[in-house]
Design a protein around this motif. Sequence first.
Motif, PDB file in Angstrom:
ATOM      1  N   LEU A  34      20.749  14.783  24.655  1.00 18.03           N
ATOM      2  CA  LEU A  34      20.700  16.243  24.537  1.00 18.03           C
ATOM      3  C   LEU A  34      21.059  16.688  23.121  1.00 18.03           C
ATOM      4  N   ILE A  35      22.029  15.999  22.526  1.00 17.09           N
ATOM      5  CA  ILE A  35      22.376  16.300  21.128  1.00 17.09           C
ATOM      6  C   ILE A  35      21.219  15.911  20.217  1.00 17.09           C
ATOM      7  N   ALA A  36      20.589  14.763  20.502  1.00 17.56           N
ATOM      8  CA  ALA A  36      19.445  14.307  19.704  1.00 17.56           C
ATOM      9  C   ALA A  36      18.298  15.314  19.790  1.00 17.56           C
ATOM     10  N   ASP A  37      18.033  15.822  20.997  1.00 14.66           N
ATOM     11  CA  ASP A  37      16.946  16.792  21.180  1.00 14.66           C
ATOM     12  C   ASP A  37      17.183  18.057  20.371  1.00 14.66           C
ATOM     13  N   SER A  72       0.846  -1.198   0.000  1.00 13.59           N
ATOM     14  CA  SER A  72       0.000   0.000   0.000  1.00 13.59           C
ATOM     15  C   SER A  72       0.875   1.240   0.000  1.00 13.59           C
ATOM     16  N   LEU A  73       0.311   2.332  -0.435  1.00 14.30           N
ATOM     17  CA  LEU A  73       1.017   3.611  -0.496  1.00 14.30           C
ATOM     18  C   LEU A  73       0.313   4.592   0.424  1.00 14.30           C
ATOM     19  N   LYS A  74       1.056   5.205   1.339  1.00 13.58           N
ATOM     20  CA  LYS A  74       0.427   6.168   2.241  1.00 13.58           C
ATOM     21  C   LYS A  74       1.371   7.319   2.531  1.00 13.58           C
ATOM     22  N   GLN A  75       0.786   8.454   2.878  1.00 18.82           N
ATOM     23  CA  GLN A  75       1.558   9.647   3.208  1.00 18.82           C
ATOM     24  C   GLN A  75       1.649   9.803   4.720  1.00 18.82           C
ATOM     25  N   ILE A  76       2.829  10.178   5.199  1.00 15.76           N
ATOM     26  CA  ILE A  76       3.033  10.429   6.627  1.00 15.76           C
ATOM     27  C   ILE A  76       3.600  11.831   6.789  1.00 15.76           C
ATOM     28  N   GLN A  77       2.937  12.626   7.606  1.00 17.87           N
ATOM     29  CA  GLN A  77       3.402  13.991   7.848  1.00 17.87           C
ATOM     30  C   GLN A  77       4.221  14.023   9.140  1.00 17.87           C
ATOM     31  N   SER A  78       5.405  14.597   9.076  1.00 17.23           N
ATOM     32  CA  SER A  78       6.249  14.693  10.265  1.00 17.23           C
ATOM     33  C   SER A  78       7.012  16.001  10.239  1.00 17.23           C
ATOM     34  N   GLN A  79       7.433  16.430  11.413  1.00 18.60           N
ATOM     35  CA  GLN A  79       8.213  17.666  11.531  1.00 18.60           C
ATOM     36  C   GLN A  79       9.604  17.348  12.019  1.00 18.60           C
ATOM     37  N   LYS A  80      10.589  17.942  11.399  1.00 15.67           N
ATOM     38  CA  LYS A  80      11.977  17.768  11.820  1.00 15.67           C
ATOM     39  C   LYS A  80      12.656  19.122  11.853  1.00 15.67           C
ATOM     40  N   GLN A  81      13.444  19.324  12.910  1.00 12.90           N
ATOM     41  CA  GLN A  81      14.170  20.586  13.051  1.00 12.90           C
ATOM     42  C   GLN A  81      15.470  20.535  12.255  1.00 12.90           C
ATOM     43  N   ASN A 102      25.577  11.765   5.037  1.00 17.75           N
ATOM     44  CA  ASN A 102      24.871  12.820   4.321  1.00 17.75           C
ATOM     45  C   ASN A 102      25.052  14.133   5.076  1.00 17.75           C
ATOM     46  N   GLU A 103      24.479  15.201   4.579  1.00 19.56           N
ATOM     47  CA  GLU A 103      24.701  16.533   5.150  1.00 19.56           C
ATOM     48  C   GLU A 103      24.249  16.611   6.611  1.00 19.56           C
ATOM     49  N   ASP A 104      23.058  16.056   6.902  1.00 20.27           N
ATOM     50  CA  ASP A 104      22.532  16.098   8.269  1.00 20.27           C
ATOM     51  C   ASP A 104      23.390  15.258   9.212  1.00 20.27           C
ATOM     52  N   GLU A 105      23.816  14.080   8.757  1.00 18.73           N
ATOM     53  CA  GLU A 105      24.634  13.200   9.587  1.00 18.73           C
ATOM     54  C   GLU A 105      25.993  13.829   9.877  1.00 18.73           C
ATOM     55  N   ARG A 106      26.561  14.502   8.886  1.00 16.54           N
ATOM     56  CA  ARG A 106      27.861  15.163   9.100  1.00 16.54           C
ATOM     57  C   ARG A 106      27.732  16.272  10.146  1.00 16.54           C
ATOM     58  N   GLU A 107      26.616  17.001  10.073  1.00 14.09           N
ATOM     59  CA  GLU A 107      26.381  18.073  11.030  1.00 14.09           C
ATOM     60  C   GLU A 107      26.291  17.517  12.454  1.00 14.09           C
ATOM     61  N   ILE A 108      25.593  16.386  12.604  1.00 15.41           N
ATOM     62  CA  ILE A 108      25.457  15.738  13.912  1.00 15.41           C
ATOM     63  C   ILE A 108      26.818  15.207  14.367  1.00 15.41           C
ATOM     64  N   GLU A 151      18.233   6.964  19.663  1.00 18.06           N
ATOM     65  CA  GLU A 151      18.568   5.804  18.825  1.00 18.06           C
ATOM     66  C   GLU A 151      18.855   6.205  17.383  1.00 18.06           C
ATOM     67  N   GLU A 152      18.271   7.328  16.948  1.00 15.22           N
ATOM     68  CA  GLU A 152      18.437   7.749  15.556  1.00 15.22           C
ATOM     69  C   GLU A 152      19.827   8.321  15.275  1.00 15.22           C
ATOM     70  N   ILE A 153      20.503   8.832  16.303  1.00 16.62           N
ATOM     71  CA  ILE A 153      21.837   9.394  16.057  1.00 16.62           C
ATOM     72  C   ILE A 153      22.943   8.465  16.566  1.00 16.62           C
TER      73      ILE A 153
END
Length: 448
Positions: free
Chosen positions: A140-143, A4-13, A114-120, A150-152
């Motif tokens: 604190l870095i993740a926040d 199935s195909l679905k859209q998910i809306q999320s916010q990221k800083q 990638n660019e975001d990972e390098r920044e982190i 877990e994502e970083i």
Amino acid sequence: MATSLKQIQSQKQKLAPRQVLNARLLQLNIVNLEQTIIKELEQNPTLEQIESMESQSDETEEKSIIEDMDVSLEDMYSNESNYYLTEEKKEMPLPDQSTFLEKVINQLQDIKLNEDEREIAEEIIWNTNERGYLDTDLILIADRYNLLEEEIEPVLFKVQRLEPKGIGSRNLKECLMIQLEDKKSSLPYKILNKSFDDFMHKRYEKIKDKLKCSNQDLHEAVEIIANLNPRPGEGYRDKFQTVIPDLIIREDGSDWVITTNDSGIPELRISHFYENQIQNNKFEGEAKKFIREKIDSAKWFIEAIHQRRLTMVNVMYSIIKFQPEWFSGNMNFLRPLKLQDVADHISMDISTISRSTRGKFVDTPYGIFELKYYFSDSLELSDGNIVSTFIIKRTLEKIICSEDKSAPYSDDVLVKKLSDKGFLMARRTIAKYRDQMGYPVARLRKTI
């Protein structure tokens, strides 16, 4: 199973380019800042250096404006948000140098990020302490990036495999295991993984029973572990021949005048030529777009340098407020002070304070000190009083320096000596402080 195909809306800083630039310039010391400015002058044609004659005329004009103002100098430079004076520009040849952390950051180019990972990854590296360990909680870095811890963690994993191996580790066990992860089937790795606590307390009989190894095998394994690097940051300390302070403070009555040491830093402005060409529509198409982008970039760069000055001054002003005894001349006393205390006081993020203090030096009437020097952990004594570890270390240092070198004090004796002075602490805590100050065990301090 049906697809199935679905859209998910999320916010990221995500940090804006201007915020990234502010953070990048803030973490540079005065030497590297000059090198960065010179590099930017070479790459951006719309950014130009104000020549010394023009700068002097601007200062003269500014001085005449100040003289015409009906306000005292004390009032003018006592504002907490703008507490600095402009230093007279002097030529100062600065060597081309890179700090240890910058060399680690340069290694990020060789790994897949990638660019975001390098920044982190850069954020993680800049938050490591002098011993090479992560100096803040990963969450604190993740926040800061609106992510889960877990994502970083995969980014931290890659950072820890840079040279020196184990940089950015959260504890000693993790640091040592990373250095042996290529030999996971070896006895040294198994000892660290399954019997670390027994190893640290030298409970070797328990290790032999648990891992079914012989005396000889255990001896060889312990020898291998002993040759690992428990402090990946220390062996690579920056060995600069000279220290150039980023700030200069001088007492003025009951106040302190805080000055940014901008000696040798080129004064910048936007090129009048390119500004006029854009205003008169002399460029078209891609050329016009390119020049506009470069002008915007130059404005951000100039603003970032100005913001760096304000941040450094505000951080220093806050440190003076928190450590009045030290700045009154009692250099043997520092109050407990954490980065978070300063961050709360001037309403800034703790990572900004970390960047502002690491590798930055201040010239005081009592000598030149790194800003990190003024931060000290707190310790609650048996009577309920809270003192900074700085005071305990100073007391411990005096005891060691006054001992008879033909019969130096053991750690047990040091515990008793400190207890007599009101500091009741465990032997392992005393041993840790002694080690941090660079004093070896008693038998190695003994002289004939």
